[in-house]
Design a protein around this motif. Structure first.
Motif, short mmCIF file in Angstrom:
data_model
loop_
_atom_site.label_atom_id
_atom_site.label_comp_id
_atom_site.label_asym_id
_atom_site.label_seq_id
_atom_site.Cartn_x
_atom_site.Cartn_y
_atom_site.Cartn_z
N ALA A 1 -2.90 -1.49 6.40
CA ALA A 1 -3.11 -2.28 5.19
C ALA A 1 -4.01 -1.57 4.20
O ALA A 1 -3.99 -1.85 3.01
N ALA A 2 -4.82 -0.63 4.69
CA ALA A 2 -5.70 0.12 3.79
C ALA A 2 -4.95 1.19 3.02
O ALA A 2 -5.49 1.81 2.13
N ASP A 3 -3.71 1.48 3.42
CA ASP A 3 -2.94 2.54 2.78
C ASP A 3 -1.59 1.97 2.36
O ASP A 3 -0.55 2.31 2.91
N ARG B 1 9.26 1.97 7.45
CA ARG B 1 8.49 1.58 6.28
C ARG B 1 9.44 1.25 5.13
O ARG B 1 10.33 2.02 4.81
N LEU B 2 9.21 0.11 4.51
CA LEU B 2 10.03 -0.29 3.36
C LEU B 2 9.71 0.59 2.16
O LEU B 2 8.56 0.73 1.77
N VAL B 3 10.74 1.17 1.58
CA VAL B 3 10.58 2.05 0.42
C VAL B 3 11.05 1.37 -0.85
O VAL B 3 10.46 1.54 -1.91
N ALA B 4 12.12 0.61 -0.78
CA ALA B 4 12.65 -0.07 -1.96
C ALA B 4 13.42 -1.29 -1.52
O ALA B 4 13.89 -1.37 -0.38
N SER C 1 5.27 -6.13 4.23
CA SER C 1 5.73 -4.81 4.65
C SER C 1 5.01 -3.71 3.88
O SER C 1 4.60 -2.70 4.45
N GLU C 2 4.84 -3.89 2.57
CA GLU C 2 4.15 -2.89 1.75
C GLU C 2 2.72 -2.65 2.22
O GLU C 2 2.22 -1.53 2.20
N GLN C 3 2.06 -3.71 2.68
CA GLN C 3 0.67 -3.59 3.08
C GLN C 3 0.51 -3.26 4.56
O GLN C 3 -0.61 -3.24 5.07
#
Length: 812
Positions: free
Chosen positions: A3-5, A431-434, A505-507
């Motif tokens: 979550a920090a990145d 990892r979700l990219v788009a 997902s982004e976090q």
């Protein structure tokens, strides 16, 4: 990723699905991807000669586009029956092969006649009009009494047709069949062997087909296997019989019931004439064969095995496999796949059960073994589904090369599927990219559609960071506000749920979920609980509120919205303006226009399909395959119409004794001015709005806005203090009436908002009629101005506009 990145999701354009064929034969035909989407994905994420994988194959277009783009495609589905339909759609057999397969089966001898006559005779009935012997098209059964109660017929003798009650001949026809005859046990032996512990559930599933359907299927399968020796002919025959199995399923069209694995068909069901279904499949499949000789002579190139696919001549070849995900991963070299493009498995117990049934009937017990799980699972849940998809995606992750991608494109009636897939991907190290998503705002709804682009990510840490539940709730509230802010209009719960999942997902929160004790065991239950706490409908977060579709029944759904109207125009207005501009630039095609809209409104601004269709319908007229701007909306014509209405209002106000002012309201109101008649056309843009204010004793008595588009944003805001005390009207062309009404049905809260702001809508035609009435006075004008409303507002206008006038040049 932690979550920090956080990784920022770039807004991807949405690629809509293609319309299904006129006569879909198999489930894989129902929701086809568009060729443009597949072509774009292949070009962006792979190169000619690279390996592309579809581990859950269900889309025929991928095989055609990958072969044309010289990709090596591995097309896998654990269900041979599903794979059969996909390949038959992607590469229909040659006409001669289809003809041979059909004729050999139809001409098979059976009890002194051909099989075609024998099977058609099973559906013989009596015409209720002329009493001649005919063949019924279908029967309606009542499962409780165990016999048909109604029939549909088409009589070639007296030309009558329709539905009629089943007669004694129909009941006797069914009673003469063996309920547990050789056909029944022969089909069951294709599913399980004697003593198999799954015999009882397999029988329960097979028993859902009526005896006549089982007899027809047994006869068709036996004739195909006994009389067809060529591999391609047998494949064509099985494809035709697969359609017959789908047409014979008595619970076709039932919504899935995911809470249980037990299939429960309705009391009344349809029994189709399966011989007619076989003939229909033959005609339809033969009609799909390309007419061009070059395409007929060059069928889809298939690879015999993985070694042949990897060989130098493997470019453009397709390798179909029917393996489980672990079996598939064992066959692949780590890092050998450039792109995984697939539709994730559905959350539908009935679909899995039918795959077991159809695969066993078509290919035998061994082929059906991989679908046995469908009969073993007692309780289906979204938690189970998320864990199963995570296991499959985790197995596939090592096969993707560095920089490779996983693209998932799918649709579902339940918004939970998008959340489940993203939760599974996070747990599996993706990892979700788009992303881009499409969800209708109001029922009747077709469900949501998702496009997810994912990349391999570092595996989650050994333990989840503390306070995961609280961080999920804060992230959900932030995502909800950002979504509403981006669209500037109310949003449906399905899209809100997707926004929360994407934000998580982004976090990196979904990756942590796999290491959280409760989250790993019950991922969907845990996530949905945090979502409900963060976005409680009865106690919403600050600045948000939930507007139920029916206040008396909140369970019927509704929309999330901001407490205050947004400062900018809502998505619906922006899409309308864009469509009008694109059409004004010149003729285009519907696919090209849709592609331009989705590219201009990516990510969270993706418009729902119904909004796009309504805008196109309002502004475009079709000329062959091209769309052109309606003549009345051409800039010169529309500008002249708007100027005419503006002058009409000025002259009408003067006639009624008012002091008249024309203004843009972009500046404070000046002292009332009375333009002289005929002093020139005002500078009135076709897309903007100009105002005419009628003053009485230096106070506004009536206010009119003249506009050419159905934009709602200006009228959702509170009126200025100057105009707050007078009646206010928006004059629109009649051709905008349908679009305006659609926008208000799409977002019901806007209807209540308009009732509060006080703006009402009138058509140009109505104003022309009022202006043309001799002897019109102020009292008559007040009484008649609201008699031809464009929309109905709560407690105000009483009748809807006449829809038949939409787009009529007389209403321009």
């Amino acid at each position: 990723m932690t979550a920090a990145d956080p990784q920022i999701t770039w807004p991807a354009p949405f690629w809509p699905d293609a319309p299904p064929p006129a006569d879909p034969l198999w489930p894989s035909d129902q929701s086809p991807w568009s060729s443009r989407m597949v072509e774009a994905a292949l070009q962006q994420f792979s190169q000619p000669g690279e390996l592309v994988l579809d581990p859950f194959a269900s889309q025929p277009v991928l095989a055609r586009e990958a072969s044309a783009g010289r990709r090596r495609l591995l097309l896998n589905n654990a269900s041979p029956a599903t794979l059969l339909g996909v390949l038959a759609s992607a590469a229909p057999p040659a006409p001669a092969v289809i003809d041979h397969a059909f004729s050999r089966i139809a001409d098979a001898p059976r009890r002194g006649q051909t099989l075609a006559h024998h099977l058609a005779a099973l559906y013989e009935t009596v015409c209720p009009e002329c009493a001649q012997s005919i063949v019924a098209e279908r029967f309606i059964w009542d499962r409780n009494i165990g016999e048909p109660v109604e029939k549909r017929y088409r009589c070639p003798h007296c030309a009558s047709q329709g539905d009629a009650p089943a007669d004694m001949v129909d009941v006797a026809q069914v009673a003469a069949l063996e309920v547990r005859g050789a056909a029944y046990w022969g089909l069951l032996s294709r599913l399980v062997k004697p003593g198999d512990p799954l015999t009882a559930p397999a029988r329960s599933l097979q028993d859902l087909y009526p005896p006549r359907a089982l007899l027809v299927l047994s006869e068709l399968l036996t004739a195909a296997e006994q009389r067809l020796n060529e591999r391609e002919a047998l494949r064509a025959a099985r494809a035709l019989i697969l359609h017959v199995m789908a047409a014979g399923w008595p619970a076709a069209g039932l919504p899935p019931r995911p809470e249980t694995a037990r299939v429960q068909p309705p009391r009344r069901f349809v029994e189709n004439n399966l011989w007619l279904a076989f003939e229909h499949a033959y005609r339809t499949l033969r009609g799909r064969t390309p007419d061009e000789p070059a395409r007929r002579e060059r069928p889809l190139p298939l690879a015999a095995d993985l070694a042949r696919l990897r060989s130098p001549d493997g470019e453009g070849r397709v390798l179909p496999l029917a393996l489980t995900t672990p079996e598939l991963a064992e066959q692949l070299t780590p890092g050998s796949v450039a792109l995984i493009l697939s539709e994730p498995p559905p959350f539908d117990p009935t679909a899995y059960a039918l795959n077991f049934l159809w695969t066993g009937w078509l290919f035998g017990r061994e082929a059906a073994n991989r679908q046995r799980q469908a009969l073993i699972v007692e309780q289906w849940s979204w938690d189970w589904y998320a864990r199963a998809v995570a296991a499959a995606l985790r197995t596939l992750r090592p096969t993707v090369q560095p920089g490779g991608r996983l693209l998932l494109a799918f649709a579902d009636q339940s918004a939970r599927r998008g959340l489940a897939v993203l939760a599974a991907a996070g747990a599996a190290g993706w990892r979700l990219v788009a992303q881009s998503s499409d969800a209708p705002l109001c029922p009747p709804a077709d469900g949501a559609r998702w496009r997810f682009e994912l990349a391999p990510d570092a595996l989650p840490a050994s333990e989840a960071a503390p306070n995961l539940a609280e961080r999920l709730q804060r992230s959900a509230q932030q995502a909800a506000w950002q979504l509403i802010e981006a669209r500037a209009e109310p949003v449906p719960p399905a899209l809100m749920q997707t926004a929360c999942a994407v934000g998580w997902s982004e976090q990196g929160l979904l990756a942590e979920l796999a290491r959280h004790p409760e989250g790993a065991r019950r991922p969907m239950s845990f996530l949905l609980a945090q979502m409900r706490l963060a976005l409680a409908r009865d106690l919403p977060p600050p600045n948000l509120l939930f507007a139920p579709a029916d206040p008396a029944d909140p369970a019927q759904g509704g929309l999330w919205m901001a407490e205050q109207p947004p400062a900018g125009p809502p998505l619906a207005d922006r899409v309308e303006h864009f469509v009008a501009q694109r059409l004004a630039a010149g003729p285009t095609t519907r696919p090209a226009l849709a592609e331009a809209v989705y590219a201009a409104f990516p990510g969270w601004q993706t418009p729902d399909a119904a909004l796009l269709a309504a805008c196109i319908e309002s502004y475009a007229q079709a000329e062959g395959d091209a769309l052109r701007l309606r003549p009345e909306d051409e800039a010169a014509q529309r500008g002249a119409d708007l100027a005419e209405i503006l002058h009409l209002l000025i002259e009408l106000g003067q006639r009624l004794g008012y002091a008249v002012q024309a203004t843009t309201l972009a500046r404070p109101l000046e002292p009332p001015v009375t333009p002289r008649p005929g002093e020139g056309s005002p500078d009135l843009p076709a897309t903007g709005a100009r105002y005419v204010i009628w003053h009485h004793q230096e106070e506004p008595a009536f206010a009119f806005a003249v506009a050419g588009q159905a934009s709602l944003h200006p009228w959702l805001l509170p009126p200025s203090e100057t105009l707050a005390g007078c009646p206010r009207y928006v004059a629109l062309p009649g051709g905008r009436a349908g679009l305006l009404d659609f926008k208000l049905r799409r977002c019901p809260p806007w209807r209540g908002r308009l009732a509060w702001t006080g703006w009402e809508f009138v058509k140009f035609r109505h104003l022309r009629q009022l202006a043309g009435q001799p002897g019109l006075n102020v009292a008559a004008f007040r009484a008649r101005i609201g008699l031809d409303p464009i929309i109905t507002l709560p407690g105000q206008q009483l009748a809807l506009f006449p829809m038949e006038n939409q787009g009529d040049p007389d209403d321009a």
